[in-house]
Design a protein around this motif. Structure first.
Motif, PDB file in Angstrom:
ATOM      1  N   ALA A  74      68.426 126.078  17.516  1.00  0.00           N
ATOM      2  CA  ALA A  74      68.628 126.288  16.077  1.00  0.00           C
ATOM      3  C   ALA A  74      69.753 127.280  15.759  1.00  0.00           C
ATOM      4  CB  ALA A  74      67.310 126.737  15.424  1.00  0.00           C
ATOM      5  N   PRO A  75      69.848 128.446  16.432  1.00  0.00           N
ATOM      6  CA  PRO A  75      70.963 129.347  16.129  1.00  0.00           C
ATOM      7  C   PRO A  75      72.328 128.728  16.443  1.00  0.00           C
ATOM      8  CG  PRO A  75      69.219 130.502  17.303  1.00  0.00           C
ATOM      9  CD  PRO A  75      68.894 129.050  17.386  1.00  0.00           C
ATOM     10  N   VAL A  76      72.399 127.908  17.487  1.00  0.00           N
ATOM     11  CA  VAL A  76      73.656 127.232  17.811  1.00  0.00           C
ATOM     12  C   VAL A  76      74.018 126.248  16.708  1.00  0.00           C
ATOM     13  CG1 VAL A  76      74.851 125.814  19.514  1.00  0.00           C
ATOM     14  CG2 VAL A  76      73.164 127.491  20.268  1.00  0.00           C
TER      15      VAL A  76
ATOM     16  N   ALA B  57      73.224 126.486  13.555  1.00  0.00           N
ATOM     17  CA  ALA B  57      73.672 127.257  12.392  1.00  0.00           C
ATOM     18  C   ALA B  57      75.120 127.710  12.577  1.00  0.00           C
ATOM     19  CB  ALA B  57      72.760 128.461  12.182  1.00  0.00           C
ATOM     20  N   LEU B  58      75.452 128.166  13.781  1.00  0.00           N
ATOM     21  CA  LEU B  58      76.825 128.607  14.051  1.00  0.00           C
ATOM     22  C   LEU B  58      77.786 127.421  13.984  1.00  0.00           C
ATOM     23  CD1 LEU B  58      78.650 130.970  14.839  1.00  0.00           C
ATOM     24  CD2 LEU B  58      78.199 130.421  17.244  1.00  0.00           C
ATOM     25  N   ALA B  59      77.370 126.258  14.472  1.00  0.00           N
ATOM     26  CA  ALA B  59      78.226 125.075  14.436  1.00  0.00           C
ATOM     27  C   ALA B  59      78.533 124.658  13.006  1.00  0.00           C
ATOM     28  CB  ALA B  59      77.552 123.929  15.189  1.00  0.00           C
ATOM     29  N   ILE B  60      77.536 124.732  12.133  1.00  0.00           N
ATOM     30  CA  ILE B  60      77.749 124.368  10.735  1.00  0.00           C
ATOM     31  C   ILE B  60      78.732 125.325  10.066  1.00  0.00           C
ATOM     32  CG2 ILE B  60      76.625 124.226   8.476  1.00  0.00           C
ATOM     33  CD1 ILE B  60      74.116 123.232   9.936  1.00  0.00           C
TER      34      ILE B  60
ATOM     35  N   LYS C 273      71.906 130.489  25.203  1.00  0.00           N
ATOM     36  CA  LYS C 273      70.724 129.674  24.922  1.00  0.00           C
ATOM     37  C   LYS C 273      70.385 128.746  26.096  1.00  0.00           C
ATOM     38  CE  LYS C 273      70.005 131.504  20.970  1.00  0.00           C
ATOM     39  NZ  LYS C 273      68.824 132.388  20.793  1.00  0.00           N
ATOM     40  N   SER C 274      71.382 128.283  26.825  1.00  0.00           N
ATOM     41  CA  SER C 274      71.114 127.456  28.002  1.00  0.00           C
ATOM     42  C   SER C 274      70.354 128.239  29.058  1.00  0.00           C
ATOM     43  CB  SER C 274      72.434 126.924  28.582  1.00  0.00           C
ATOM     44  OG  SER C 274      73.073 126.048  27.673  1.00  0.00           O
TER      45      SER C 274
END
Length: 425
Positions: free
Chosen positions: A260-262, A264-267, A282-283
């Protein structure tokens, strides 16, 4: 204000003024459109002149980079196999989902007809060639003539064969050739960036022409296009969840919460590269050791455009449907192949640059007018959010899958350290 925002505002302003003129002063609207049309098409030709050299350069360097990655070890080789498989699956999904969505929610015929009439400079659509003629046209007798006549399919075939031949050369000549084509690609990107600086002017002129000749139908068509292409990308993005569950053996809830945080950052950034540090972190939280994530994730960011083939093909098929282009199975098959190759060749390019280099060749192959892309590039900032979102999700899912398949997990990677501790003491 970003360049993408300026282009989007130019599109909105051009359409609004054109529609207003169409409604209140039709005679003036047509006269003004006749003046604006050459300006917009001059800018469009500036983009088109870079397509062939940039496509050739990107294919050569992309194949060379892929071949080098395949030789880099077991983990990199397994990651590359997954990247190619997912890119192919993405293109197939684009070929299936786009006609399906267009049949469920077709573009309003009034909008399609108005826009076709507005883009008067497009080449008339011809009949689908017989399959035997199609086969004969694949292998070029003269690659230079194929490039000059925008015969993209024969050019891609020749370039692919040439690029694989380059990978078989000794190190010194191979390096020289790949460096040349890399420099050529960089120079063409600079030219495109120069042309894109004028994009607000060109897009405004083209949008005014469309609005002045099609009226309010233009707005509905643009919204319909955005929703259709974004829907294709969203479906492809969702495949990251079963891949992480089945391939990486990560529980669905854990993967969704960790990613989810990834997302949000991508958006917010619309950049897979900007998300790389967070994806690495995150991985590792999903059980991927640092050494494995350090190999697979940069490779995925560089080569894997999970949503690219599907959404690029969706754009080309949308334009083909818009202009009534008839396609047979052979054309679909070649379009799928072209979508994979051009998407892999568009790595690390700015969104608007890759939009031209990845989609224009597909349009040329299937006979769809390239001129329509000059309008659609203005709203690419919206589908690009879906593109980036799906790409980062799939990057992490592939990393967990490769880690599991190669036996690389944090627990296993830590075992040698634990066994060595008593000896060290």
């Amino acid at each position: 204000m970003s360049q993408a925002t300026r282009i989007l505002l130019a599109l909105a302003a051009g359409l609004a003024l054109g529609i207003t003129a169409f409604a209140w002063a039709p005679g003036f609207a047509e006269s003004a459109a006749s003046l604006a049309d050459p300006i917009g098409n001059l800018w469009l030709n500036g983009l088109r002149m870079t397509i062939v050299p940039l496509l050739v350069a990107l294919l050569v360097t992309g194949i060379a980079q892929t071949a080098a990655a395949a030789k880099a070890g077991v983990i990199a080789g397994r990651a590359l196999a997954w990247i190619i498989a997912l890119m192919t699956l993405s293109a197939i999904l684009g070929a299936v989902l786009t006609p399906l969505f267009l049949s469920i929610a077709p573009m309003p015929e009034a909008s399609a007809a108005a826009l076709r009439n507005a883009l008067t400079t497009t080449t008339p659509v011809g009949e689908v060639p017989p399959f035997t003629e199609f086969l004969r046209s694949i292998v070029p007798t003269n690659p230079i003539a194929a490039a000059a006549s925008d015969a993209i399919l024969p050019l891609i075939l020749f370039t692919g064969v040439f690029a694989f031949a380059v990978t078989r050369l000794p190190v010194e000549p191979r390096t020289s050739l790949t460096s040349f084509f890399s420099a050529l690609a960089d120079a063409m990107i600079i030219v495109i960036e120069w042309v894109l600086k004028l994009a607000p002017i060109g897009v405004f002129a083209l949008a005014f022409v469309v609005g002045a000749r099609s009226g309010a139908a233009a707005f509905g068509a643009v919204i319909h296009y955005i929703l259709t292409v974004a829907a294709v990308g969203a479906v492809v993005s969702l495949f990251a969840y079963p891949l992480a569950m089945l391939g990486g053996r990560v529980p669905l809830g854990r993967f969704a919460k960790t990613i989810a945080p990834v997302q949000a950052l991508a958006i917010s950034t619309q950049s897979s590269l900007a998300c790389l540090p967070l994806m690495l972190k995150k991985s590792e939280q999903l059980g991927v050791p640092e050494r494995t994530a350090g190999i697979v994730l940069p490779l995925a960011v560089a080569l894997l455009r999970a949503t690219g083939p599907a959404m690029n093909l969706a754009v080309a098929l949308y334009v083909a449907n818009w202009f009534g282009v008839q396609m047979g199975p052979a054309q679909y098959a070649v379009a799928i192949l072209a979508a994979v190759l051009t998407s892999m060749g568009s790595v690390s390019l700015p969104g608007q640059v890759s939009f031209v280099t990845a989609i224009a060749p597909i349009c040329l192959i299937i006979g769809a007018p390239v001129e329509a892309l000059a309008l659609l590039i203005a709203v690419e900032v919206l589908p690009d959010i879906v593109r980036t979102l799906g790409n980062v999700m799939m990057d992490v899912a592939v990393t967990t899958t490769v880690s599991r398949q190669t036996g690389e997990t944090q627990e296993e990677s830590a075992e040698p350290v634990r066994e060595a501790s008593p000896a060290a003491s």
